[in-house]
Design a protein around this motif. Structure first.
Motif, PDB file in Angstrom:
ATOM      1  N   ALA A 165       0.815  -1.213   0.000  1.00 44.18           N
ATOM      2  CA  ALA A 165       0.000   0.000   0.000  1.00 44.18           C
ATOM      3  C   ALA A 165       0.850   1.265   0.000  1.00 44.18           C
ATOM      4  CB  ALA A 165      -0.927   0.006   1.211  1.00 44.18           C
ATOM      5  N   MET A 166       2.132   1.133   0.333  1.00 42.06           N
ATOM      6  CA  MET A 166       3.028   2.285   0.358  1.00 42.06           C
ATOM      7  C   MET A 166       3.688   2.525  -1.004  1.00 42.06           C
ATOM      8  SD  MET A 166       4.742   1.645   4.088  1.00 42.06           S
ATOM      9  CE  MET A 166       5.801   3.069   4.027  1.00 42.06           C
ATOM     10  N   LEU A 167       3.427   1.644  -1.958  1.00 45.33           N
ATOM     11  CA  LEU A 167       3.972   1.819  -3.311  1.00 45.33           C
ATOM     12  C   LEU A 167       3.263   2.966  -4.022  1.00 45.33           C
ATOM     13  CD1 LEU A 167       4.097  -1.910  -4.452  1.00 45.33           C
ATOM     14  CD2 LEU A 167       6.079  -0.425  -4.129  1.00 45.33           C
ATOM     15  N   PRO A 168       3.929   3.595  -4.984  1.00 43.88           N
ATOM     16  CA  PRO A 168       3.227   4.589  -5.807  1.00 43.88           C
ATOM     17  C   PRO A 168       2.090   3.908  -6.576  1.00 43.88           C
ATOM     18  CG  PRO A 168       5.599   4.600  -6.250  1.00 43.88           C
ATOM     19  CD  PRO A 168       5.324   3.452  -5.346  1.00 43.88           C
ATOM     20  N   MET A 169       1.074   4.663  -6.913  1.00 49.34           N
ATOM     21  CA  MET A 169      -0.098   4.108  -7.618  1.00 49.34           C
ATOM     22  C   MET A 169       0.287   3.377  -8.900  1.00 49.34           C
ATOM     23  SD  MET A 169      -2.718   4.475  -5.771  1.00 49.34           S
ATOM     24  CE  MET A 169      -4.011   4.057  -6.899  1.00 49.34           C
ATOM     25  N   VAL A 170       1.328   3.831  -9.588  1.00 51.45           N
ATOM     26  CA  VAL A 170       1.719   3.198 -10.851  1.00 51.45           C
ATOM     27  C   VAL A 170       2.200   1.763 -10.659  1.00 51.45           C
ATOM     28  CG1 VAL A 170       2.229   5.357 -12.062  1.00 51.45           C
ATOM     29  CG2 VAL A 170       4.045   4.219 -10.767  1.00 51.45           C
ATOM     30  N   LEU A 171       2.575   1.380  -9.435  1.00 53.13           N
ATOM     31  CA  LEU A 171       3.031   0.011  -9.161  1.00 53.13           C
ATOM     32  C   LEU A 171       2.015  -0.826  -8.386  1.00 53.13           C
ATOM     33  CD1 LEU A 171       6.817   0.190  -8.158  1.00 53.13           C
ATOM     34  CD2 LEU A 171       5.816  -0.910 -10.142  1.00 53.13           C
ATOM     35  N   GLN A 172       1.011  -0.210  -7.803  1.00 45.39           N
ATOM     36  CA  GLN A 172       0.083  -0.953  -6.956  1.00 45.39           C
ATOM     37  C   GLN A 172      -0.706  -2.007  -7.727  1.00 45.39           C
ATOM     38  OE1 GLN A 172      -2.297   1.413  -4.316  1.00 45.39           O
ATOM     39  NE2 GLN A 172      -0.513   2.102  -3.180  1.00 45.39           N
ATOM     40  N   GLY A 173      -1.086  -1.721  -8.943  1.00 50.01           N
ATOM     41  CA  GLY A 173      -1.802  -2.708  -9.761  1.00 50.01           C
ATOM     42  C   GLY A 173      -0.944  -3.922 -10.043  1.00 50.01           C
ATOM     43  N   PHE A 174       0.303  -3.681 -10.409  1.00 48.65           N
ATOM     44  CA  PHE A 174       1.224  -4.792 -10.670  1.00 48.65           C
ATOM     45  C   PHE A 174       1.443  -5.626  -9.410  1.00 48.65           C
ATOM     46  CE2 PHE A 174       5.455  -6.647 -10.644  1.00 48.65           C
ATOM     47  CZ  PHE A 174       5.363  -7.473 -11.753  1.00 48.65           C
ATOM     48  N   ALA A 175       1.629  -4.960  -8.269  1.00 48.68           N
ATOM     49  CA  ALA A 175       1.856  -5.666  -7.007  1.00 48.68           C
ATOM     50  C   ALA A 175       0.641  -6.519  -6.638  1.00 48.68           C
ATOM     51  CB  ALA A 175       2.173  -4.677  -5.889  1.00 48.68           C
ATOM     52  N   GLY A 176      -0.552  -5.973  -6.816  1.00 45.74           N
ATOM     53  CA  GLY A 176      -1.776  -6.721  -6.522  1.00 45.74           C
ATOM     54  C   GLY A 176      -1.933  -7.935  -7.413  1.00 45.74           C
ATOM     55  N   ASP A 177      -1.688  -7.763  -8.710  1.00 47.12           N
ATOM     56  CA  ASP A 177      -1.766  -8.883  -9.650  1.00 47.12           C
ATOM     57  C   ASP A 177      -0.743  -9.959  -9.304  1.00 47.12           C
ATOM     58  OD1 ASP A 177      -3.783  -7.570 -10.991  1.00 47.12           O
ATOM     59  OD2 ASP A 177      -2.501  -6.910 -12.660  1.00 47.12           O
ATOM     60  N   CYS A 178       0.450  -9.526  -8.924  1.00 43.59           N
ATOM     61  CA  CYS A 178       1.515 -10.453  -8.559  1.00 43.59           C
ATOM     62  C   CYS A 178       1.108 -11.288  -7.344  1.00 43.59           C
ATOM     63  CB  CYS A 178       2.798  -9.672  -8.277  1.00 43.59           C
ATOM     64  SG  CYS A 178       4.231 -10.702  -7.941  1.00 43.59           S
ATOM     65  N   LEU A 179       0.555 -10.641  -6.335  1.00 46.71           N
ATOM     66  CA  LEU A 179       0.146 -11.351  -5.125  1.00 46.71           C
ATOM     67  C   LEU A 179      -1.001 -12.322  -5.400  1.00 46.71           C
ATOM     68  CD1 LEU A 179       0.425  -8.486  -2.503  1.00 46.71           C
ATOM     69  CD2 LEU A 179       1.839 -10.551  -2.638  1.00 46.71           C
ATOM     70  N   LEU A 180      -1.959 -11.919  -6.254  1.00 49.85           N
ATOM     71  CA  LEU A 180      -3.051 -12.823  -6.623  1.00 49.85           C
ATOM     72  C   LEU A 180      -2.524 -14.048  -7.357  1.00 49.85           C
ATOM     73  CD1 LEU A 180      -5.863 -10.370  -7.745  1.00 49.85           C
ATOM     74  CD2 LEU A 180      -5.911 -11.937  -5.810  1.00 49.85           C
ATOM     75  N   LYS A 181      -1.635 -13.827  -8.303  1.00 50.15           N
ATOM     76  CA  LYS A 181      -1.042 -14.933  -9.056  1.00 50.15           C
ATOM     77  C   LYS A 181      -0.283 -15.871  -8.124  1.00 50.15           C
ATOM     78  CE  LYS A 181       2.128 -15.900 -12.819  1.00 50.15           C
ATOM     79  NZ  LYS A 181       3.115 -15.358 -13.744  1.00 50.15           N
ATOM     80  N   LYS A 182       0.479 -15.293  -7.200  1.00 53.48           N
ATOM     81  CA  LYS A 182       1.239 -16.093  -6.239  1.00 53.48           C
ATOM     82  C   LYS A 182       0.297 -16.912  -5.359  1.00 53.48           C
ATOM     83  CE  LYS A 182       4.793 -15.578  -2.663  1.00 53.48           C
ATOM     84  NZ  LYS A 182       5.619 -14.619  -1.933  1.00 53.48           N
ATOM     85  N   ALA A 183      -0.798 -16.308  -4.913  1.00 46.49           N
ATOM     86  CA  ALA A 183      -1.773 -17.016  -4.067  1.00 46.49           C
ATOM     87  C   ALA A 183      -2.437 -18.156  -4.820  1.00 46.49           C
ATOM     88  CB  ALA A 183      -2.822 -16.033  -3.554  1.00 46.49           C
ATOM     89  N   LEU A 184      -2.781 -17.928  -6.089  1.00 47.53           N
ATOM     90  CA  LEU A 184      -3.419 -18.982  -6.879  1.00 47.53           C
ATOM     91  C   LEU A 184      -2.466 -20.131  -7.174  1.00 47.53           C
ATOM     92  CD1 LEU A 184      -5.523 -16.811  -9.341  1.00 47.53           C
ATOM     93  CD2 LEU A 184      -6.354 -18.209  -7.434  1.00 47.53           C
ATOM     94  N   GLU A 185      -1.184 -19.821  -7.326  1.00 46.38           N
ATOM     95  CA  GLU A 185      -0.205 -20.884  -7.552  1.00 46.38           C
ATOM     96  C   GLU A 185       0.043 -21.693  -6.295  1.00 46.38           C
ATOM     97  OE1 GLU A 185       3.217 -18.855  -9.098  1.00 46.38           O
ATOM     98  OE2 GLU A 185       2.305 -18.599 -11.077  1.00 46.38           O
ATOM     99  N   MET A 186      -0.083 -21.053  -5.125  1.00 45.34           N
ATOM    100  CA  MET A 186       0.148 -21.742  -3.852  1.00 45.34           C
ATOM    101  C   MET A 186      -1.097 -22.457  -3.349  1.00 45.34           C
ATOM    102  SD  MET A 186       3.274 -21.206  -3.287  1.00 45.34           S
ATOM    103  CE  MET A 186       3.920 -21.115  -1.647  1.00 45.34           C
ATOM    104  N   ALA A 187      -2.290 -22.057  -3.793  1.00 45.29           N
ATOM    105  CA  ALA A 187      -3.547 -22.617  -3.283  1.00 45.29           C
ATOM    106  C   ALA A 187      -3.623 -24.136  -3.380  1.00 45.29           C
ATOM    107  CB  ALA A 187      -4.732 -21.967  -4.000  1.00 45.29           C
ATOM    108  N   PRO A 188      -3.177 -24.766  -4.451  1.00 43.94           N
ATOM    109  CA  PRO A 188      -3.271 -26.238  -4.507  1.00 43.94           C
ATOM    110  C   PRO A 188      -2.445 -26.949  -3.421  1.00 43.94           C
ATOM    111  CG  PRO A 188      -2.861 -25.346  -6.694  1.00 43.94           C
ATOM    112  CD  PRO A 188      -2.732 -24.208  -5.719  1.00 43.94           C
ATOM    113  N   PHE A 189      -1.464 -26.265  -2.841  1.00 46.26           N
ATOM    114  CA  PHE A 189      -0.606 -26.888  -1.838  1.00 46.26           C
ATOM    115  C   PHE A 189      -1.160 -26.731  -0.420  1.00 46.26           C
ATOM    116  CE2 PHE A 189       2.322 -25.549  -5.271  1.00 46.26           C
ATOM    117  CZ  PHE A 189       2.613 -26.820  -5.734  1.00 46.26           C
ATOM    118  N   VAL A 190      -2.240 -25.955  -0.265  1.00 46.23           N
ATOM    119  CA  VAL A 190      -2.821 -25.704   1.053  1.00 46.23           C
ATOM    120  C   VAL A 190      -3.997 -26.641   1.270  1.00 46.23           C
ATOM    121  CG1 VAL A 190      -3.944 -23.971   2.493  1.00 46.23           C
ATOM    122  CG2 VAL A 190      -2.090 -23.303   0.961  1.00 46.23           C
ATOM    123  N   ASP A 191      -4.060 -27.253   2.447  1.00 47.99           N
ATOM    124  CA  ASP A 191      -5.182 -28.153   2.751  1.00 47.99           C
ATOM    125  C   ASP A 191      -6.366 -27.376   3.234  1.00 47.99           C
ATOM    126  OD1 ASP A 191      -3.861 -30.424   2.045  1.00 47.99           O
ATOM    127  OD2 ASP A 191      -3.007 -30.729   4.041  1.00 47.99           O
TER     128      ASP A 191
END
Length: 112
Positions: free
Chosen positions: A86-112
């Motif tokens: 949230a402390m990133l400039p607005m021009v990077l916040q969209g990329f950071a959010g997309d990155c975190l969503l992608k990371k969460a979806l890739e990790m989701a199959p490994f979580v019970d």
């Protein structure tokens, strides 16, 4: 000519989001924002930065506030600080959010 050389030596503040899984800790691929302009750059770490705890724990999607200099190879880091996305400039916040969503979806199959 002296003025441009002095400007090249000045440190600039940049914000970055690690865009790929770090393999080589001396050259980290990232989306970097400097003065509102965003681009893909390599974050170049010196021995001093390599010993920094933030750098040792670096992962994909981490948000960083950097101080350093731009060069033809990338961004040479003189100081680094991990920050909340949230402390990133607005021009990077969209990329950071997309990155975190992608990371969460890739990790989701490994979580019970």
């Amino acid at each position: 000519m002296t003025t441009s050389f002095a400007a090249a030596e000045e440190n600039v503040i940049a914000f970055a989001v690690v865009s790929e899984l770090p393999k080589d800790k001396t050259r980290i691929p990232a989306k970097v924002a400097i003065d509102g302009a965003v681009g893909d750059m390599k974050l170049l770490a010196s021995d001093q930065i390599l010993s920094n705890l933030v750098w040792k724990k670096l992962e994909i999607c981490h948000a960083l506030k950097l101080e350093g200099q731009t060069s033809t190879e990338g961004f040479r880091i003189h100081s680094v600080r991990a920050i909340d996305g949230a402390m990133l400039p607005m021009v990077l916040q969209g990329f950071a959010g997309d990155c975190l969503l992608k990371k969460a979806l890739e990790m989701a199959p490994f979580v019970d």
